[in-house]
Design a protein around this motif. Structure first.
Motif, short mmCIF file in Angstrom:
data_model
loop_
_atom_site.label_atom_id
_atom_site.label_comp_id
_atom_site.label_asym_id
_atom_site.label_seq_id
_atom_site.Cartn_x
_atom_site.Cartn_y
_atom_site.Cartn_z
N LEU A 55 -37.15 0.82 -70.14
CA LEU A 55 -37.54 2.23 -69.96
C LEU A 55 -38.45 2.43 -68.85
CD1 LEU A 55 -38.21 3.08 -73.85
CD2 LEU A 55 -36.21 3.79 -72.25
N VAL A 56 -39.38 1.39 -68.32
CA VAL A 56 -40.29 1.56 -67.34
C VAL A 56 -39.70 1.18 -66.06
CG1 VAL A 56 -42.61 1.07 -66.60
CG2 VAL A 56 -42.11 1.27 -69.06
N PHE A 57 -39.12 -0.04 -66.08
CA PHE A 57 -38.68 -0.66 -64.92
C PHE A 57 -39.54 -0.45 -63.51
CE2 PHE A 57 -35.51 -0.54 -61.13
CZ PHE A 57 -35.19 -1.89 -61.08
N ALA A 58 -40.77 -0.95 -63.71
CA ALA A 58 -41.73 -0.85 -62.40
C ALA A 58 -42.78 -1.88 -62.95
CB ALA A 58 -42.41 0.41 -62.60
N THR A 96 -39.06 8.62 -53.39
CA THR A 96 -37.87 9.18 -53.66
C THR A 96 -37.57 10.60 -53.01
OG1 THR A 96 -38.93 10.15 -55.67
CG2 THR A 96 -37.84 7.98 -56.04
N ALA A 97 -38.69 11.43 -52.54
CA ALA A 97 -38.35 12.52 -51.84
C ALA A 97 -37.56 12.38 -50.61
CB ALA A 97 -39.72 13.32 -51.81
N THR A 98 -37.77 11.19 -50.16
CA THR A 98 -37.05 11.02 -48.64
C THR A 98 -35.70 10.74 -48.97
OG1 THR A 98 -37.50 8.58 -48.79
CG2 THR A 98 -39.00 10.02 -47.92
N LEU A 99 -35.08 10.52 -50.13
CA LEU A 99 -33.60 10.30 -50.58
C LEU A 99 -32.92 11.55 -50.89
CD1 LEU A 99 -34.25 7.21 -52.93
CD2 LEU A 99 -33.71 7.16 -50.49
N ARG A 100 -33.66 12.58 -50.94
CA ARG A 100 -33.37 13.81 -51.05
C ARG A 100 -31.74 14.18 -50.40
NH1 ARG A 100 -36.31 19.82 -52.04
NH2 ARG A 100 -34.42 20.89 -52.77
N PRO A 101 -31.90 13.92 -48.95
CA PRO A 101 -30.67 14.27 -48.22
C PRO A 101 -29.29 13.64 -48.83
CG PRO A 101 -32.30 13.74 -46.75
CD PRO A 101 -32.90 13.55 -48.16
N MET A 115 -33.09 8.47 -59.78
CA MET A 115 -34.42 7.89 -59.22
C MET A 115 -35.01 6.86 -60.20
SD MET A 115 -34.67 9.24 -56.13
CE MET A 115 -32.78 9.12 -56.12
N GLY A 116 -34.70 6.89 -61.69
CA GLY A 116 -35.31 5.97 -62.47
C GLY A 116 -35.06 4.50 -62.13
N ILE A 117 -34.21 4.25 -61.34
CA ILE A 117 -33.66 2.92 -60.93
C ILE A 117 -33.98 2.45 -59.55
CG2 ILE A 117 -31.67 2.78 -62.70
CD1 ILE A 117 -29.79 2.75 -60.13
N VAL A 118 -34.83 3.46 -58.85
CA VAL A 118 -35.09 3.30 -57.23
C VAL A 118 -36.38 2.33 -57.43
CG1 VAL A 118 -36.06 4.12 -55.37
CG2 VAL A 118 -34.18 5.22 -56.67
N SER A 119 -36.36 1.30 -56.75
CA SER A 119 -37.66 0.38 -56.49
C SER A 119 -37.91 0.45 -55.13
CB SER A 119 -37.36 -1.20 -57.03
OG SER A 119 -36.28 -1.70 -56.20
N ASP A 120 -39.03 -0.32 -54.81
CA ASP A 120 -39.68 -0.15 -53.39
C ASP A 120 -38.37 -0.75 -52.52
OD1 ASP A 120 -42.50 0.66 -53.22
OD2 ASP A 120 -42.38 -0.79 -55.01
N GLU A 121 -37.89 -1.71 -53.00
CA GLU A 121 -36.80 -2.65 -52.22
C GLU A 121 -35.69 -1.86 -52.04
OE1 GLU A 121 -39.76 -5.39 -54.26
OE2 GLU A 121 -38.44 -3.74 -55.12
N THR A 122 -34.88 -1.52 -53.10
CA THR A 122 -33.93 -0.57 -52.92
C THR A 122 -33.87 0.70 -52.07
OG1 THR A 122 -34.07 0.28 -55.02
CG2 THR A 122 -32.64 -1.70 -54.91
N TRP A 123 -35.47 1.18 -52.13
CA TRP A 123 -35.59 2.56 -51.17
C TRP A 123 -35.59 2.24 -49.85
CZ3 TRP A 123 -39.77 2.84 -48.20
CH2 TRP A 123 -39.95 4.15 -47.71
N ALA A 124 -36.41 1.22 -49.58
CA ALA A 124 -36.22 0.38 -48.16
C ALA A 124 -34.95 0.39 -47.36
CB ALA A 124 -37.08 -0.72 -48.05
N GLY A 143 -27.51 -1.17 -55.16
CA GLY A 143 -28.58 -2.23 -55.08
C GLY A 143 -29.50 -1.76 -56.36
N GLY A 144 -29.63 -0.54 -56.94
CA GLY A 144 -30.42 -0.11 -57.69
C GLY A 144 -29.88 -0.95 -59.32
#
Length: 240
Positions: A55-58, A96-101, A115-124, A143-144
């Motif tokens: 549930l947290v995944f952080a 996650t705001a940068t992923l809006r496009p 966005m619940g499965i986004v981590s720092d690494e998959t975001w980068a 990736g997520g």
């Protein structure tokens, strides 16, 4: 402008994202096993480990939770736990705001749920693909999902292995909490301007740890440091 116009099949992008995440998964696996071991030492049951990881995944927030966790349910500091997780994860509002496009206007709710499965690494990795004109929802999801499944599996494995480790500090595993935040600090370093809020946060945490019982120093340090950072940023803008 949405990047969905690119002629890529979802399945191809999904597996491309998963493949790109494989090197990251190796570090996530080690990180997850350590957290699972420490979680068992803190008194969490297997079902509690599964629920928190799922549930947290952080990772950083979950390490904070372990530092605040108590073996007695009646004395569990629910308020501080929630606030600590909120403070640690506030950065995801900006990330996650940068992923809006990636999402069309009619897909914003779908994007918010993902966005619940986004981590720092998959975001980068996804942002890197977007910069090359190849970023897609499928790549982000591939990736997520891999990182999420790896985190779930390794935290459970760590909890199971924890039964054979009577004293995590004997193997240096208790340092994982400190190492986690040192790594986060290095990743967030932007320049000398960061020194002021960091030093203010550290000083506030040390003083409150001396004066107040419990783990409130985590919250106090985070809040005071955040305020110091906001003031410093405002002063820099006014100076410009």
């Amino acid at each position: 402008m949405s990047t969905l116009a690119a002629p890529y099949r979802f399945s191809d992008q999904f597996f491309a994202g998963a493949r790109a995440c494989i090197p990251v998964v190796i570090s996530v696996a080690a990180y997850g096993v350590v957290w699972g071991v420490l979680a068992r030492g803190a008194g969490l049951s297997l079902i509690e480990v599964v629920l928190m990881s799922g549930l947290v995944f952080a990772g950083s927030a979950q390490f904070v939770a372990l530092d605040l966790w108590t073996a007695t349910p009646s004395s569990l500091p629910i308020g501080p736990l929630i606030l600590a997780a909120l403070i640690v994860n506030l950065r995801y509002l900006l990330l996650t705001a940068t992923l809006r496009p990636l999402f069309r206007p009619d897909q914003q709710w779908k994007g918010a749920l993902m966005m619940g499965i986004v981590s720092d690494e998959t975001w980068a990795m996804t942002v890197g693909e977007m910069a090359k004109g190849r970023g897609t929802i499928g790549f982000l999801l591939g990736g997520g999902v891999l990182a999420y499944c790896c985190w779930m599996a390794t935290t459970v494995i760590g909890h199971t292995l924890g039964s054979a480790i009577d004293d995590p500090s004997k193997y240096g595993l208790d340092f994982a909490f400190t190492a986690t935040f040192l790594a986060l600090l290095l990743g967030m370093w932007k320049g000398k301007g960061d020194l002021v809020p960091w030093l203010v946060a550290a000083l506030a945490a040390m003083v409150s740890a001396r004066l107040i019982e419990g783990s409130w120093y985590i919250l106090i340090g985070g809040i005071v440091g955040s305020l110091a950072g906001a003031v410093a940023e405002r002063l820099r803008k006014n100076a410009d």
